[in-house]
Design an enzyme around this catalytic site. Structure first.
Site, PDB file in Angstrom:
ATOM      1  N   HIS A 273      39.677  82.387   6.508  1.00  0.00           N
ATOM      2  CA  HIS A 273      40.134  81.048   6.114  1.00  0.00           C
ATOM      3  C   HIS A 273      39.783  80.763   4.640  1.00  0.00           C
ATOM      4  O   HIS A 273      40.645  80.409   3.834  1.00  0.00           O
ATOM      5  CB  HIS A 273      39.480  80.002   7.026  1.00  0.00           C
ATOM      6  CG  HIS A 273      39.824  78.581   6.688  1.00  0.00           C
ATOM      7  ND1 HIS A 273      40.824  77.893   7.323  1.00  0.00           N
ATOM      8  CD2 HIS A 273      39.321  77.740   5.753  1.00  0.00           C
ATOM      9  CE1 HIS A 273      40.907  76.682   6.804  1.00  0.00           C
ATOM     10  NE2 HIS A 273      40.010  76.560   5.846  1.00  0.00           N
ATOM     11  N   GLU A 274      38.514  80.933   4.318  1.00  0.00           N
ATOM     12  CA  GLU A 274      38.072  80.600   2.959  1.00  0.00           C
ATOM     13  C   GLU A 274      38.708  81.550   1.936  1.00  0.00           C
ATOM     14  O   GLU A 274      38.968  81.160   0.803  1.00  0.00           O
ATOM     15  CB  GLU A 274      36.542  80.610   2.858  1.00  0.00           C
ATOM     16  CG  GLU A 274      35.822  79.647   3.830  1.00  0.00           C
ATOM     17  CD  GLU A 274      36.243  78.188   3.739  1.00  0.00           C
ATOM     18  OE1 GLU A 274      36.708  77.748   2.671  1.00  0.00           O
ATOM     19  OE2 GLU A 274      36.128  77.477   4.769  1.00  0.00           O
ATOM     20  N   HIS A 277      41.879  80.088   0.773  1.00  0.00           N
ATOM     21  CA  HIS A 277      41.679  79.101  -0.305  1.00  0.00           C
ATOM     22  C   HIS A 277      41.438  79.825  -1.632  1.00  0.00           C
ATOM     23  O   HIS A 277      41.964  79.438  -2.669  1.00  0.00           O
ATOM     24  CB  HIS A 277      40.438  78.241  -0.011  1.00  0.00           C
ATOM     25  CG  HIS A 277      40.631  77.181   1.025  1.00  0.00           C
ATOM     26  ND1 HIS A 277      41.590  76.202   0.912  1.00  0.00           N
ATOM     27  CD2 HIS A 277      39.969  76.921   2.186  1.00  0.00           C
ATOM     28  CE1 HIS A 277      41.509  75.389   1.973  1.00  0.00           C
ATOM     29  NE2 HIS A 277      40.538  75.801   2.763  1.00  0.00           N
ATOM     30  N   GLU A 303      45.082  73.730   2.346  1.00  0.00           N
ATOM     31  CA  GLU A 303      44.816  74.124   3.736  1.00  0.00           C
ATOM     32  C   GLU A 303      45.959  74.961   4.304  1.00  0.00           C
ATOM     33  O   GLU A 303      45.750  75.775   5.191  1.00  0.00           O
ATOM     34  CB  GLU A 303      44.581  72.884   4.613  1.00  0.00           C
ATOM     35  CG  GLU A 303      43.203  72.268   4.448  1.00  0.00           C
ATOM     36  CD  GLU A 303      42.047  73.228   4.720  1.00  0.00           C
ATOM     37  OE1 GLU A 303      42.164  74.087   5.631  1.00  0.00           O
ATOM     38  OE2 GLU A 303      41.030  73.140   4.023  1.00  0.00           O
TER      39      GLU A 303
HETATM   40 ZN    ZN Z   1      39.852  74.937   4.555  1.00  0.00          ZN
END
Ligand code: ZN
Length: 509
Positions: A273-274, A277, A303
């Site tokens: 997830h990170e 980003h 997101e």
């Molecule tokens: Zn996030």
């Protein structure tokens, strides 16, 4: 001063402001990852001072004067005096930021930063002690600051509610009623789907209920970052109570995760997830470096990148076809009898959890929808903060059919409110919508993308995202960006079609 000189001055002020902002981000990163408990109070002072100085830089009267002067430059791209497009975007973003900042008194900004530091530390302590009462006064303070901030910007006084003002920080132009409409449409189809799945036999997850030593998980995370193509010359991974990404510079993007020996998925999916980003931050083009345009189009678009990588890619069959053999190298004993297909099915188990970050793709959005309802009521003054724990439990029961056993894994599980980030939560669920709408176009442009993912060749994907999303930074507003890519407005349908297709296949209905 001609418009060229005026712009040059604005760019210089912007770069100086960015430097101060990044310096504050270093202190915040350090606070989240390695600050000893004894350092908290002084750190709050340091941050308050630095953010106060940054704010002064932001509201430099010179900026106001130059913006007014440049305001008369025609915006027609073909006009003689017109500015090139990136400069017009720079002015739009600078103007919005200046107009927001100049309305906040300096002592308010410093006081909010100081209170935020103390509140985050109190939240972390309260969460460890499973004690809502010690966090309550901080929560009340942060609500008060958030309400005042929106009021300074003119919200809550006819032109939109206070909560609209807070939402607008993260998702420019999106109102609470528009968000509420999208969320109602999501909830209407997700709740029955969840009920339907609860009647189906669950996948085998027994092999995940073993001990996965944290050191091995950390070693695998490094391998996973390499596998995903994370350039570690431009970033690093650390651990924190709450996973996050922060950009300390164009070539210094920090991500964090957290490990639990009895839950390998939590740490692993946070890394993916990170990284999503981080790739967005690393993908801004060189010409935007150091400028306010080197930023995500909105929190939801940010997101969309992280949740896309985590779920659409990271929880796909193709991804685990390629990545499972690597994972098994690190956990040969635990995964001896599992295969890529079992693992794929297990990581997509639909099992509502009281903890948002551990939620499956279906209940995740429901977590967000009830936080949206709660924060709207907190900011609107319709829900007293001290009533929050029982009301949280009511919502958890109503939306997810669960009981929260502790406040640590209930109302205290998320860091956002302790930082005063009210209006942030919707970004996650809106991000899902952006991500899946964008995927439709990606699939048309790169029909072979799934086989590339199965082979661990992600550059095709990042190139497409770079061309269509990263390269814009925040030059386009989220709606404009989406419409440029897809020609459409934000809708729940691509996300719901993806969810319904994927889970009917997984659960056999
Ligand atoms: Zn996030």
């Amino acid at each position: 001063m001609n418009s060229g000189q005026a712009l040059e001055t604005l760019h210089r002020i912007d770069r100086e402001y960015r430097c101060l902002e990044k310096a504050a981000a270093v202190l915040q990163w350090d606070q989240e990852t390695c600050l000893p408990a004894g350092g908290v109070e002084e750190r709050a002072e340091q941050l308050a001072l630095l953010e106060g100085i940054a704010h002064e830089r932001l509201i430099d009267p010179e900026t106001g004067r130059l913006l007014a002067e440049l305001g008369s430059v025609p915006e027609n791209p073909r006009g003689d005096r017109a500015l090139p497009e990136p400069e017009r975007d720079f002015l739009r973003v600078t103007r919005r930021r200046y107009e927001r900042a100049v309305k906040l008194p300096a002592d308010f900004v410093s006081a909010a930063a100081r209170a935020g530091g103390l509140s985050q530390a109190a939240w972390a302590g309260a969460r460890r002690a499973n004690d809502f009462a010690s966090f309550l006064p901080h929560l009340e303070t942060m609500i008060d600051f958030a309400r005042k901030k929106a009021a300074y910007w003119g919200f809550g006084n006819g032109a939109g509610s206070l909560y609209d003002g807070l939402l607008d920080i993260y998702e420019p132009g999106m109102s609470a009623s528009e968000t509420g409409g999208l969320f109602a449409a999501l909830r209407e189809r997700l709740v029955p789907l969840l009920e339907k799945i609860s009647l189906c036999p669950p996948p085998d997850t027994s092999f995940l209920k073993q001990d996965f030593p944290v050191e091995q998980q950390a070693a695998f995370s490094q391998r996973l970052m390499d596998y995903l193509g994370f350039d570690r010359g431009r970033g690093r991974l650390d651990t924190s109570a709450h996973p996050f990404t922060t950009s300390l510079g164009s070539d210094d993007i920090r991500i964090t995760t957290r490990y639990f020996p009895d839950n390998i998925l939590s740490g692993l999916f946070s890394v993916i997830h990170e990284s999503g980003h981080a790739f967005y931050e690393m993908g801004f083009p060189p010409e935007l470096r150091g400028s306010c345009l080197a930023d995500g189009a909105s929190m939801a678009v940010h997101e969309s990148q992280s949740r896309f990588l985590e779920n659409v890619i990271g929880r796909s069959r193709s991804f685990w076809t390629g990545c499972f053999p690597l994972l098994r190298e690190y956990f040969p004993r635990q995964l001896k009898s599992a295969g890529a297909e079992n693992f794929y099915r297990a990581v997509n188990e639909v099992k509502p959890s009281p903890v948002r970050v551990d939620a499956d793709e279906i209940s995740y959005s429901l977590h967000i929808i009830f936080r949206f309802e709660l924060e709207k009521r907190l900011i609107g003054g319709e829900l007293a903060p001290e009533k929050l724990p029982p009301v949280w439990n009511d919502y958890t029961r109503e939306y997810l059919g669960l009981e929260s056993e502790t406040v640590a894994d209930g109302v205290l599980q998320d860091i956002h409110w302790s930082m005063g980030s009210f209006g942030y939560f919707p970004s996650y669920a809106l991000g899902n919508l952006y991500g899946l709408q964008i995927l439709k176009k990606l699939k048309q442009d790169i029909p072979a993308y799934e086989s590339a993912v199965a082979e661990g060749k992600f550059s095709l994907l990042y190139d497409w995202l770079g061309e269509n999303i990263y390269r814009w930074g925040c030059r386009l507003e989220p709606g404009e960006l989406l419409s440029k890519i897809t020609g459409e407005k934000l809708s729940v349908n691509p996300f719901l079609e993806y969810i319904e297709g994927k889970y009917s296949e997984l659960y056999g209905f």
